[in-house]
Scaffold this motif. Sequence first.
Motif, PDB file in Angstrom:
ATOM      1  N   GLU A  96      21.099   5.100   4.368  1.00  0.00           N
ATOM      2  CA  GLU A  96      20.098   5.769   5.206  1.00  0.00           C
ATOM      3  C   GLU A  96      18.828   4.931   5.323  1.00  0.00           C
ATOM      4  O   GLU A  96      18.547   4.073   4.482  1.00  0.00           O
ATOM      5  N   HIS A  97      18.057   5.201   6.374  1.00  0.00           N
ATOM      6  CA  HIS A  97      16.764   4.544   6.543  1.00  0.00           C
ATOM      7  C   HIS A  97      15.799   5.012   5.454  1.00  0.00           C
ATOM      8  O   HIS A  97      15.800   6.183   5.071  1.00  0.00           O
ATOM      9  N   SER A  98      14.954   4.101   4.983  1.00  0.00           N
ATOM     10  CA  SER A  98      14.042   4.459   3.895  1.00  0.00           C
ATOM     11  C   SER A  98      12.617   3.976   4.116  1.00  0.00           C
ATOM     12  O   SER A  98      11.731   4.266   3.312  1.00  0.00           O
ATOM     13  N   GLY A  99      12.370   3.239   5.204  1.00  0.00           N
ATOM     14  CA  GLY A  99      11.053   2.655   5.408  1.00  0.00           C
ATOM     15  C   GLY A  99       9.922   3.663   5.434  1.00  0.00           C
ATOM     16  O   GLY A  99       8.852   3.440   4.850  1.00  0.00           O
ATOM     17  N   ASP A 100      10.149   4.803   6.097  1.00  0.00           N
ATOM     18  CA  ASP A 100       9.074   5.780   6.229  1.00  0.00           C
ATOM     19  C   ASP A 100       8.784   6.515   4.925  1.00  0.00           C
ATOM     20  O   ASP A 100       7.747   7.171   4.794  1.00  0.00           O
ATOM     21  N   LEU A 101       9.705   6.430   3.959  1.00  0.00           N
ATOM     22  CA  LEU A 101       9.408   6.954   2.620  1.00  0.00           C
ATOM     23  C   LEU A 101       8.448   6.019   1.883  1.00  0.00           C
ATOM     24  O   LEU A 101       7.602   6.463   1.109  1.00  0.00           O
ATOM     25  N   PHE A 102       8.615   4.725   2.145  1.00  0.00           N
ATOM     26  CA  PHE A 102       7.800   3.731   1.447  1.00  0.00           C
ATOM     27  C   PHE A 102       6.414   3.553   2.068  1.00  0.00           C
ATOM     28  O   PHE A 102       5.468   3.176   1.368  1.00  0.00           O
ATOM     29  N   ALA A 103       6.281   3.784   3.377  1.00  0.00           N
ATOM     30  CA  ALA A 103       5.037   3.443   4.071  1.00  0.00           C
ATOM     31  C   ALA A 103       3.789   4.074   3.442  1.00  0.00           C
ATOM     32  O   ALA A 103       2.841   3.351   3.097  1.00  0.00           O
ATOM     33  N   PRO A 104       3.722   5.404   3.266  1.00  0.00           N
ATOM     34  CA  PRO A 104       2.510   5.968   2.656  1.00  0.00           C
ATOM     35  C   PRO A 104       2.320   5.531   1.209  1.00  0.00           C
ATOM     36  O   PRO A 104       1.190   5.379   0.743  1.00  0.00           O
ATOM     37  N   ALA A 105       3.418   5.310   0.507  1.00  0.00           N
ATOM     38  CA  ALA A 105       3.315   4.864  -0.886  1.00  0.00           C
ATOM     39  C   ALA A 105       2.700   3.471  -0.961  1.00  0.00           C
ATOM     40  O   ALA A 105       1.836   3.199  -1.809  1.00  0.00           O
ATOM     41  N   VAL A 106       3.129   2.578  -0.081  1.00  0.00           N
ATOM     42  CA  VAL A 106       2.587   1.222  -0.067  1.00  0.00           C
ATOM     43  C   VAL A 106       1.109   1.237   0.306  1.00  0.00           C
ATOM     44  O   VAL A 106       0.287   0.564  -0.330  1.00  0.00           O
ATOM     45  N   ALA A 107       0.743   2.026   1.323  1.00  0.00           N
ATOM     46  CA  ALA A 107      -0.659   2.089   1.738  1.00  0.00           C
ATOM     47  C   ALA A 107      -1.547   2.605   0.613  1.00  0.00           C
ATOM     48  O   ALA A 107      -2.627   2.053   0.342  1.00  0.00           O
ATOM     49  N   ALA A 108      -1.112   3.666  -0.069  1.00  0.00           N
ATOM     50  CA  ALA A 108      -1.899   4.226  -1.167  1.00  0.00           C
ATOM     51  C   ALA A 108      -2.000   3.244  -2.331  1.00  0.00           C
ATOM     52  O   ALA A 108      -3.076   3.047  -2.904  1.00  0.00           O
ATOM     53  N   GLY A 109      -0.875   2.626  -2.684  1.00  0.00           N
ATOM     54  CA  GLY A 109      -0.881   1.672  -3.786  1.00  0.00           C
ATOM     55  C   GLY A 109      -1.744   0.452  -3.501  1.00  0.00           C
ATOM     56  O   GLY A 109      -2.457  -0.043  -4.387  1.00  0.00           O
ATOM     57  N   MET A 110      -1.713  -0.029  -2.270  1.00  0.00           N
ATOM     58  CA  MET A 110      -2.527  -1.185  -1.905  1.00  0.00           C
ATOM     59  C   MET A 110      -4.015  -0.853  -1.972  1.00  0.00           C
ATOM     60  O   MET A 110      -4.831  -1.677  -2.415  1.00  0.00           O
ATOM     61  N   ALA A 111      -4.386   0.337  -1.523  1.00  0.00           N
ATOM     62  CA  ALA A 111      -5.792   0.734  -1.558  1.00  0.00           C
ATOM     63  C   ALA A 111      -6.330   0.722  -2.990  1.00  0.00           C
ATOM     64  O   ALA A 111      -7.450   0.264  -3.242  1.00  0.00           O
ATOM     65  N   VAL A 112      -5.528   1.204  -3.930  1.00  0.00           N
ATOM     66  CA  VAL A 112      -5.955   1.227  -5.331  1.00  0.00           C
ATOM     67  C   VAL A 112      -5.920  -0.174  -5.936  1.00  0.00           C
ATOM     68  O   VAL A 112      -6.866  -0.609  -6.608  1.00  0.00           O
ATOM     69  N   GLY A 113      -4.842  -0.905  -5.690  1.00  0.00           N
ATOM     70  CA  GLY A 113      -4.713  -2.232  -6.273  1.00  0.00           C
ATOM     71  C   GLY A 113      -5.796  -3.190  -5.834  1.00  0.00           C
ATOM     72  O   GLY A 113      -6.261  -4.030  -6.617  1.00  0.00           O
ATOM     73  N   ARG A 114      -6.248  -3.068  -4.592  1.00  0.00           N
ATOM     74  CA  ARG A 114      -7.273  -3.980  -4.081  1.00  0.00           C
ATOM     75  C   ARG A 114      -8.635  -3.752  -4.730  1.00  0.00           C
ATOM     76  O   ARG A 114      -9.523  -4.611  -4.630  1.00  0.00           O
ATOM     77  N   ILE A 115      -8.828  -2.628  -5.408  1.00  0.00           N
ATOM     78  CA  ILE A 115     -10.075  -2.438  -6.144  1.00  0.00           C
ATOM     79  C   ILE A 115     -10.194  -3.503  -7.232  1.00  0.00           C
ATOM     80  O   ILE A 115     -11.276  -4.053  -7.478  1.00  0.00           O
ATOM     81  N   GLY A 116      -9.073  -3.811  -7.887  1.00  0.00           N
ATOM     82  CA  GLY A 116      -9.082  -4.862  -8.898  1.00  0.00           C
ATOM     83  C   GLY A 116      -9.464  -6.212  -8.315  1.00  0.00           C
ATOM     84  O   GLY A 116     -10.193  -6.998  -8.940  1.00  0.00           O
ATOM     85  N   CYS A 117      -8.973  -6.505  -7.093  1.00  0.00           N
ATOM     86  CA  CYS A 117      -9.341  -7.765  -6.423  1.00  0.00           C
ATOM     87  C   CYS A 117     -10.829  -7.781  -6.100  1.00  0.00           C
ATOM     88  O   CYS A 117     -11.508  -8.802  -6.270  1.00  0.00           O
ATOM     89  N   LEU A 118     -11.354  -6.648  -5.633  1.00  0.00           N
ATOM     90  CA  LEU A 118     -12.773  -6.558  -5.286  1.00  0.00           C
ATOM     91  C   LEU A 118     -13.659  -6.816  -6.494  1.00  0.00           C
ATOM     92  O   LEU A 118     -14.733  -7.418  -6.377  1.00  0.00           O
ATOM     93  N   LEU A 119     -13.209  -6.390  -7.664  1.00  0.00           N
ATOM     94  CA  LEU A 119     -14.016  -6.513  -8.876  1.00  0.00           C
ATOM     95  C   LEU A 119     -13.887  -7.869  -9.559  1.00  0.00           C
ATOM     96  O   LEU A 119     -14.733  -8.213 -10.396  1.00  0.00           O
ATOM     97  N   THR A 120     -12.863  -8.648  -9.220  1.00  0.00           N
ATOM     98  CA  THR A 120     -12.601  -9.864  -9.999  1.00  0.00           C
ATOM     99  C   THR A 120     -12.481 -11.147  -9.174  1.00  0.00           C
ATOM    100  O   THR A 120     -12.529 -12.230  -9.745  1.00  0.00           O
ATOM    101  N   GLU A 121     -12.326 -11.055  -7.859  1.00  0.00           N
ATOM    102  CA  GLU A 121     -12.094 -12.251  -7.059  1.00  0.00           C
ATOM    103  C   GLU A 121     -13.275 -12.541  -6.142  1.00  0.00           C
ATOM    104  O   GLU A 121     -14.185 -11.733  -5.997  1.00  0.00           O
ATOM    105  N   LEU A 122     -13.242 -13.725  -5.517  1.00  0.00           N
ATOM    106  CA  LEU A 122     -14.282 -14.108  -4.570  1.00  0.00           C
ATOM    107  C   LEU A 122     -14.316 -13.088  -3.438  1.00  0.00           C
ATOM    108  O   LEU A 122     -13.310 -12.891  -2.750  1.00  0.00           O
TER     109      LEU A 122
END
Length: 248
Positions: A105-131
């Motif tokens: 079965e197709h699964s992309g639309d199950l992953f889409a909101p999960a990826v967006a939410a995870g990226m938003a949180v993960g990028r906080i670490g980049c904001l705090l530690t990278e250029l």
Amino acid sequence: MQLGAVPVETHEIFTGLGLGVAAAVFAVETHRRGRHDPRLWYLVAGALTGGAVFARIGTWLQHLRLGDNAGLAQQWLYGNRSILSGLLGAYAGVLVAKRLCGYTEHSGDLFAPAVAAGMAVGRIGCLLTELPGTPTGGRWGITLTAEAAARIPGARVGVPLHPSFAYEIVFHLLALGALVLLRDRVTRPDALFTGYLAGYAIFRFGVEFVRGNQVVADGLTRPQWFLLCCAPLLAWRIWKLNGRVKVR
């Protein structure tokens, strides 16, 4: 950052939090859609494995002369990670997992909101530690102290810099909101996921101009060249969906 007496990498903390948030959103979305097949978690394992491998190995080819690049073992242990190659690896990992466990079965639309939410949180670490980004005259710029700049290669002291990772966090939060609003209206399987990937590719190509990454050829950075190389694959995905997307 210290967790009691144990030193902990801020970036790694937010990466872990991002993965946890993504898993939680994925679980909620599968339950909401009535998709209770346990094989879906094999797909998650495939995404995590493929993403981890490609994120590290994807930055190996830094130079056209192969001998100028790090050895694969050195790259794996000490090399930089790329979220773009990680996303490509996660996509490939899901495809492999589907073949191995027989999930069709197709699964992309199950992953889409999960990826967006995870990226938003993960990028906080980049904001705090990278250029943060390139210099800006905007009042919203981030000005690094001498202590903070000393921990970031190529950072400049006392100059307002574009908060490029903050821009990306906002993008993913807006994308998450759009995915939630449209998830019951767009009926073509994987259309939301493909749209999210296309939107992120366009956004990321543009934000690279204020990101502060090294320009390698024709005024473009390595992530921009990576996106251009992946553009035919994304165009093929969009072409497959063309004319078959229905919105209620």
